[in-house]
Design an enzyme around this catalytic site. Structure first.
Site, PDB file in Angstrom:
ATOM      1  CB  SER A 110       6.230   1.101   3.915  1.00 26.85           C
ATOM      2  OG  SER A 110       6.173   2.391   3.340  1.00 26.85           O
ATOM      3  CE1 TYR A 139       0.791   1.710   5.306  1.00 32.90           C
ATOM      4  CE2 TYR A 139       2.537   3.268   4.745  1.00 32.90           C
ATOM      5  CZ  TYR A 139       1.905   2.048   4.547  1.00 32.90           C
ATOM      6  OH  TYR A 139       2.377   1.165   3.598  1.00 32.90           O
TER       7      TYR A 139
HETATM    8  P1  NDP Z   1      -3.762  -2.921  -2.351  1.00 32.75           P
HETATM    9  O1  NDP Z   1      -4.791  -2.043  -1.750  1.00 32.75           O
HETATM   10  O2  NDP Z   1      -3.740  -3.105  -3.818  1.00 32.75           O
HETATM   11  O3  NDP Z   1      -3.796  -4.366  -1.656  1.00 32.75           O
HETATM   12  C1  NDP Z   1      -3.974  -4.513  -0.279  1.00 32.75           C
HETATM   13  C2  NDP Z   1      -4.251  -5.980   0.013  1.00 32.75           C
HETATM   14  O4  NDP Z   1      -4.414  -6.130   1.437  1.00 32.75           O
HETATM   15  C3  NDP Z   1      -5.520  -6.473  -0.660  1.00 32.75           C
HETATM   16  O5  NDP Z   1      -5.297  -7.754  -1.212  1.00 32.75           O
HETATM   17  C4  NDP Z   1      -6.513  -6.572   0.496  1.00 32.75           C
HETATM   18  O6  NDP Z   1      -7.424  -7.640   0.260  1.00 32.75           O
HETATM   19  C5  NDP Z   1      -5.581  -6.910   1.649  1.00 32.75           C
HETATM   20  N1  NDP Z   1      -6.219  -6.632   2.933  1.00 32.75           N
HETATM   21  C6  NDP Z   1      -6.597  -5.423   3.430  1.00 32.75           C
HETATM   22  N2  NDP Z   1      -7.242  -5.603   4.595  1.00 32.75           N
HETATM   23  C7  NDP Z   1      -7.237  -6.946   4.844  1.00 32.75           C
HETATM   24  C8  NDP Z   1      -7.743  -7.763   5.887  1.00 32.75           C
HETATM   25  N3  NDP Z   1      -8.410  -7.247   6.939  1.00 32.75           N
HETATM   26  N4  NDP Z   1      -7.571  -9.106   5.800  1.00 32.75           N
HETATM   27  C9  NDP Z   1      -6.938  -9.653   4.746  1.00 32.75           C
HETATM   28  N5  NDP Z   1      -6.431  -8.938   3.727  1.00 32.75           N
HETATM   29  C10 NDP Z   1      -6.598  -7.600   3.789  1.00 32.75           C
HETATM   30  O7  NDP Z   1      -2.364  -2.316  -1.852  1.00 32.75           O
HETATM   31  P2  NDP Z   1      -0.847  -2.734  -2.132  1.00 32.75           P
HETATM   32  O8  NDP Z   1      -0.771  -3.944  -2.967  1.00 32.75           O
HETATM   33  O9  NDP Z   1      -0.152  -1.517  -2.546  1.00 32.75           O
HETATM   34  O10 NDP Z   1      -0.383  -3.062  -0.630  1.00 32.75           O
HETATM   35  C11 NDP Z   1       0.226  -4.276  -0.250  1.00 32.75           C
HETATM   36  C12 NDP Z   1       1.181  -4.001   0.896  1.00 32.75           C
HETATM   37  O11 NDP Z   1       2.228  -3.151   0.437  1.00 32.75           O
HETATM   38  C13 NDP Z   1       0.571  -3.296   2.101  1.00 32.75           C
HETATM   39  O12 NDP Z   1       1.066  -3.890   3.287  1.00 32.75           O
HETATM   40  C14 NDP Z   1       1.065  -1.867   1.974  1.00 32.75           C
HETATM   41  O13 NDP Z   1       1.150  -1.217   3.209  1.00 32.75           O
HETATM   42  C15 NDP Z   1       2.431  -2.118   1.363  1.00 32.75           C
HETATM   43  N6  NDP Z   1       3.027  -0.974   0.672  1.00 32.75           N
HETATM   44  C16 NDP Z   1       2.390  -0.387  -0.384  1.00 32.75           C
HETATM   45  C17 NDP Z   1       2.945   0.698  -1.023  1.00 32.75           C
HETATM   46  C18 NDP Z   1       2.281   1.401  -2.152  1.00 32.75           C
HETATM   47  O14 NDP Z   1       2.754   2.503  -2.526  1.00 32.75           O
HETATM   48  N7  NDP Z   1       1.253   0.858  -2.783  1.00 32.75           N
HETATM   49  C19 NDP Z   1       4.263   1.226  -0.599  1.00 32.75           C
HETATM   50  C20 NDP Z   1       4.852   0.513   0.498  1.00 32.75           C
HETATM   51  C21 NDP Z   1       4.249  -0.541   1.096  1.00 32.75           C
HETATM   52  P3  NDP Z   1      -9.002  -7.619   0.566  1.00 32.75           P
HETATM   53  O15 NDP Z   1      -9.483  -6.203   0.484  1.00 32.75           O
HETATM   54  O16 NDP Z   1      -9.563  -8.533  -0.484  1.00 32.75           O
HETATM   55  O17 NDP Z   1      -9.120  -8.205   1.928  1.00 32.75           O
END
Ligand code: NDP
Length: 236
Positions: free
Chosen positions: A135, A148
């Site tokens: 990030s 975070y």
């Molecule tokens: P979403 O909330 O849309 O997706 C998050 C994903 O992480 C989901 O598929 C969720 O799947 C999975 N996840 C969460 N907890 C678990 C777990 N315990 N085990 C397995 N999978 C898990 O968010 P984003 O797509 O935005 O985020 C994706 C990545 O990008 C993250 O690492 C986030 O920190 C990073 N990021 C996001 C930004 C943003 O502005 N959106 C900016 C910078 C970085 P499920 O709940 O089905 O398990």
């Protein structure tokens, strides 16, 4: 070239967009997350060999079982995309300890759980590659997101360490997005902040923008490593 790709956080946001961006590719896509139904719906939309494995990255046994299933079905792993993650935003003196622990468990320990299991396989692959989604919060600390930010600084440090020690055996890429319009922001439980956060992230990049950066890093020639990408929203 066909690669076996393991993608965490494949059920939503950037992960779902990455799965879709790999549609029509020659690769085998293994999708990991907790929400199996969502992943199955995405898998049904894409046109490449795919496998959905319900996996909580914080649970070591589930991670190990998922890796064993991939080895059994496809013989190995070439690419690990560590994308699963979440963020809770709060002023530090109002932070909830449980939320801090969850961020560390998923963003850091979850990433380590699967990375640890995949390293031996990636080292023996001709195309071994780890892509970590960090990030811009890995590069600077924003208000209301110290913990975070700490997890993402740690992911960046791990990426650098992996590169330093394993560059002869595998590629390492860290991708650091700014705000992306996904469900990410909905985790925040601070009622005073959520409306502002939602409108801020709604103006962010589309998840497909990050998926395209992932594909770009993935599809470089064998003798080229994209080490770091920082991608922020542009002027609108
Ligand atoms: P979403 O909330 O849309 O997706 C998050 C994903 O992480 C989901 O598929 C969720 O799947 C999975 N996840 C969460 N907890 C678990 C777990 N315990 N085990 C397995 N999978 C898990 O968010 P984003 O797509 O935005 O985020 C994706 C990545 O990008 C993250 O690492 C986030 O920190 C990073 N990021 C996001 C930004 C943003 O502005 N959106 C900016 C910078 C970085 P499920 O709940 O089905 O398990």
């Amino acid at each position: 070239m066909k690669k076996v790709i393991v993608l965490t956080g494949a059920s939503s946001g950037i992960g779902a967009a990455t799965a879709k961006a790999l549609s029509n590719s020659p690769h085998v896509l293994v999708m990991l997350a907790r929400n199996e139904e969502k992943m199955k719906a995405i898998a049904a939309e894409i046109n490449c060999i795919s496998l959905v494995i319900k996996t909580d990255v914080t649970k070591i046994e589930e991670v190990q079982k998922a890796i064993a299933t991939v080895i059994e079905k496809f013989g190995g792993i070439d690419v690990l995309i560590n994308n699963a993650g979440l963020g809770y935003f709060d002023p530090i003196d109002e932070g909830k300890l449980e939320e801090w622990h969850t961020m560390i468990d998923v963003n850091l320990k979850g990433l380590l759980n699967i990375t640890h299991g995949c390293i031996p396989l990636l080292k023996t692959s001709e195309n071994g590659h780890i892509i970590n989604i960090t990030s811009v919060a890995a590069h600077q600390v924003f208000p209301n997101s110290a913990v975070y930010s700490a997890t993402k600084h740690a992911v960046l440090a791990i990426s650098k360490g992996l590169h330093q020690e394993l560059q002869k055996d595998l590629k390492v890429t860290s991708i650091s997005p700014g705000a992306v319009n996904t469900a990410f922001v909905n985790q925040t439980t601070n009622k005073e902040m959520i409306d502002d956060l939602k409108s801020y992230f709604a103006k962010g990049m589309q998840p497909d923008t990050i998926a395209q950066q992932i594909v770009y890093a993935l599809e470089q020639p064998k003798d080229v490593t994209i080490s770091e990408i920082i991608v922020r929203p542009g002027r609108t």
